[in-house]
Design a protein around this motif. Structure first.
Motif, PDB file in Angstrom:
ATOM      1  N   LYS A 140       0.823  -1.214   0.000  1.00 10.13           N
ATOM      2  CA  LYS A 140       0.000   0.000   0.000  1.00 10.13           C
ATOM      3  C   LYS A 140       0.856   1.263   0.000  1.00 10.13           C
ATOM      4  O   LYS A 140       0.455   2.282  -0.584  1.00 10.13           O
ATOM      5  N   GLU A 141       2.016   1.214   0.664  1.00  5.03           N
ATOM      6  CA  GLU A 141       2.912   2.358   0.607  1.00  5.03           C
ATOM      7  C   GLU A 141       3.330   2.628  -0.835  1.00  5.03           C
ATOM      8  O   GLU A 141       3.329   3.781  -1.298  1.00  5.03           O
ATOM      9  N   GLY A 142       3.677   1.544  -1.553  1.00  6.25           N
ATOM     10  CA  GLY A 142       4.073   1.692  -2.943  1.00  6.25           C
ATOM     11  C   GLY A 142       2.952   2.218  -3.818  1.00  6.25           C
ATOM     12  O   GLY A 142       3.148   3.111  -4.639  1.00  6.25           O
ATOM     13  N   LEU A 143       1.740   1.670  -3.632  1.00  6.22           N
ATOM     14  CA  LEU A 143       0.596   2.097  -4.434  1.00  6.22           C
ATOM     15  C   LEU A 143       0.247   3.554  -4.151  1.00  6.22           C
ATOM     16  O   LEU A 143      -0.131   4.303  -5.067  1.00  6.22           O
ATOM     17  N   VAL A 147       9.440   5.368 -13.104  1.00  6.37           N
ATOM     18  CA  VAL A 147       9.094   5.657 -11.714  1.00  6.37           C
ATOM     19  C   VAL A 147       8.112   4.621 -11.181  1.00  6.37           C
ATOM     20  O   VAL A 147       8.287   4.071 -10.085  1.00  6.37           O
ATOM     21  N   ILE A 148       7.063   4.342 -11.947  1.00  4.38           N
ATOM     22  CA  ILE A 148       6.028   3.395 -11.523  1.00  4.38           C
ATOM     23  C   ILE A 148       6.618   2.003 -11.322  1.00  4.38           C
ATOM     24  O   ILE A 148       6.372   1.346 -10.298  1.00  4.38           O
ATOM     25  N   ALA A 149       7.403   1.538 -12.306  1.00  2.12           N
ATOM     26  CA  ALA A 149       8.000   0.207 -12.216  1.00  2.12           C
ATOM     27  C   ALA A 149       8.969   0.111 -11.039  1.00  2.12           C
ATOM     28  O   ALA A 149       9.006  -0.907 -10.324  1.00  2.12           O
ATOM     29  N   SER A 150       9.735   1.175 -10.819  1.00  2.00           N
ATOM     30  CA  SER A 150      10.710   1.170  -9.719  1.00  2.00           C
ATOM     31  C   SER A 150      10.017   1.120  -8.368  1.00  2.00           C
ATOM     32  O   SER A 150      10.410   0.357  -7.475  1.00  2.00           O
ATOM     33  N   SER A 182       8.729  -1.843  -3.474  1.00  2.48           N
ATOM     34  CA  SER A 182       7.760  -2.173  -2.430  1.00  2.48           C
ATOM     35  C   SER A 182       7.579  -3.683  -2.292  1.00  2.48           C
ATOM     36  O   SER A 182       7.463  -4.209  -1.179  1.00  2.48           O
ATOM     37  N   ILE A 183       7.582  -4.411  -3.419  1.00  2.00           N
ATOM     38  CA  ILE A 183       7.424  -5.864  -3.378  1.00  2.00           C
ATOM     39  C   ILE A 183       8.678  -6.527  -2.803  1.00  2.00           C
ATOM     40  O   ILE A 183       8.594  -7.424  -1.946  1.00  2.00           O
ATOM     41  N   VAL A 184       9.859  -6.084  -3.257  1.00  2.00           N
ATOM     42  CA  VAL A 184      11.108  -6.655  -2.744  1.00  2.00           C
ATOM     43  C   VAL A 184      11.241  -6.390  -1.245  1.00  2.00           C
ATOM     44  O   VAL A 184      11.595  -7.293  -0.467  1.00  2.00           O
ATOM     45  N   ALA A 185      10.934  -5.168  -0.823  1.00  5.43           N
ATOM     46  CA  ALA A 185      11.011  -4.829   0.598  1.00  5.43           C
ATOM     47  C   ALA A 185      10.023  -5.656   1.411  1.00  5.43           C
ATOM     48  O   ALA A 185      10.327  -6.078   2.539  1.00  5.43           O
TER      49      ALA A 185
END
Length: 306
Positions: free
Chosen positions: A254-257, A285-288, A293-296
């Motif tokens: 959610k932080e990423g989104l 930017v979006i892909a990064s 967020s997923i890796v973290a």
């Protein structure tokens, strides 16, 4: 971007054909296993990227990048929607063998509903260009709101729409196979499976209010908006069965989104008020952000296991 009626027809025919193929292959009520979900997820992503490649080859790199940006945005935001599906199925105790039918019908409804929203959004932007600033401000507000509420989860008991729905329909006590209605003592009842379907459609409407303006932030071409939405949505069912058991591992999703929503909102306003931000920068930017967020999230999950 000049899209012919033939091109529109080919896209719609492809979407329809894939829906029919999916329905035919999953016409039984067997539970969809992880391996099958993984294979189909790969097929859907390949289809999505394939359409992007065709758009790139036919209309140029700029429109190709716009499609990919819209596709990635929709896929990213859809992950949160998939998690809500899991909560709904758990709350209603829906057996896995019936979940695919609910999601199949839900996707058809989502395609129809989003098509109307895209047509309406395109007409509004064409007639009132200033509405893009409202879209941008709304996305920024939604992003900050999502970040603030990142630790909160959907609660069926607190849903006002669900409470209203229960008052309006007569519901049976239990799920009756795959049926949405059942007759008892001469009286027709809706089953809990019907309530799940309605809630799936309602929650998709809620998420579409965010995702449709977000895609208009990277492109104003109706064909690209629809294509990126349709191809992303087609793979949601497989995505659900693939990651349903991993929902608790996406801690920072959610932080990423929320960052993505704020970014596309800022891009929409800046691109129309000051200078155009290149599409490739927006896509990067979006892909990064979603990758980080997923890796973290998975690193955090791994640390918790230790």
């Amino acid at each position: 971007m000049n899209v012919s009626i033939t091109t529109w027809s080919l896209l719609l025919a492809f979407v329809f054909a894939m829906l029919i193929l999916d329905l035919f292959l999953h016409r039984s009520h067997q539970e969809i296993k992880f391996k099958e979900a993984a294979i189909w997820s790969a097929i859907w992503i390949a289809c999505g990227l394939g359409v992007g490649a065709i758009i790139w080859a036919q209309y140029g790199s700029e429109f190709g990048l716009q499609y990919l940006s819209g596709y990635v945005i929709e896929k990213s935001l859809a992950i949160d929607n998939v998690f809500v599906w899991g909560l709904l199925f758990t709350a209603f105790a829906v057996p896995k063998r019936y979940q695919h039918r609910v999601l199949f019908l839900g996707v058809i409804g989502a395609l129809a509903m989003r098509s109307v929203m895209i047509i309406a959004g395109s007409a509004l932007i064409k007639e009132f260009a200033w509405i893009l600033y409202i879209f941008g401000a709304f996305l920024i507000y939604t992003g900050f709101k999502m970040f603030k509420q990142r630790n909160e989860h959907f609660n069926l008991d607190k849903s006002k729409f669900y409470a209203w729905l229960r008052k309006k329909v007569r519901v049976s006590d239990s799920i009756e196979n795959e049926n949405f209605t059942v007759i008892k003592n001469g009286v027709r009842y809706f089953t809990p499976l019907f309530l799940v379907l309605v809630m799936v459609e309602f929650m998709d409407l809620v998420f579409a209010v965010d995702s449709i303006p977000a895609i208009f932030a990277v492109t104003e071409e109706p064909f690209i908006v629809f294509a990126s939405n349709a191809l992303a949505i087609l793979g949601l069912r497989s995505m659900y069965f693939l990651i349903a058991d991993l929902m608790d591992k996406f801690k920072y999703l959610k932080e990423g989104l929320s960052i993505i929503l704020v970014w596309v909102g800022v891009k929409m306003i800046v691109s129309h008020a000051l200078f155009k931000i290149p599409t490739w920068i927006s896509l990067a930017v979006i892909a990064s952000v979603i990758t980080i967020s997923i890796v973290a999230s998975f690193r955090k999950a791994a640390e918790n296991v230790k």
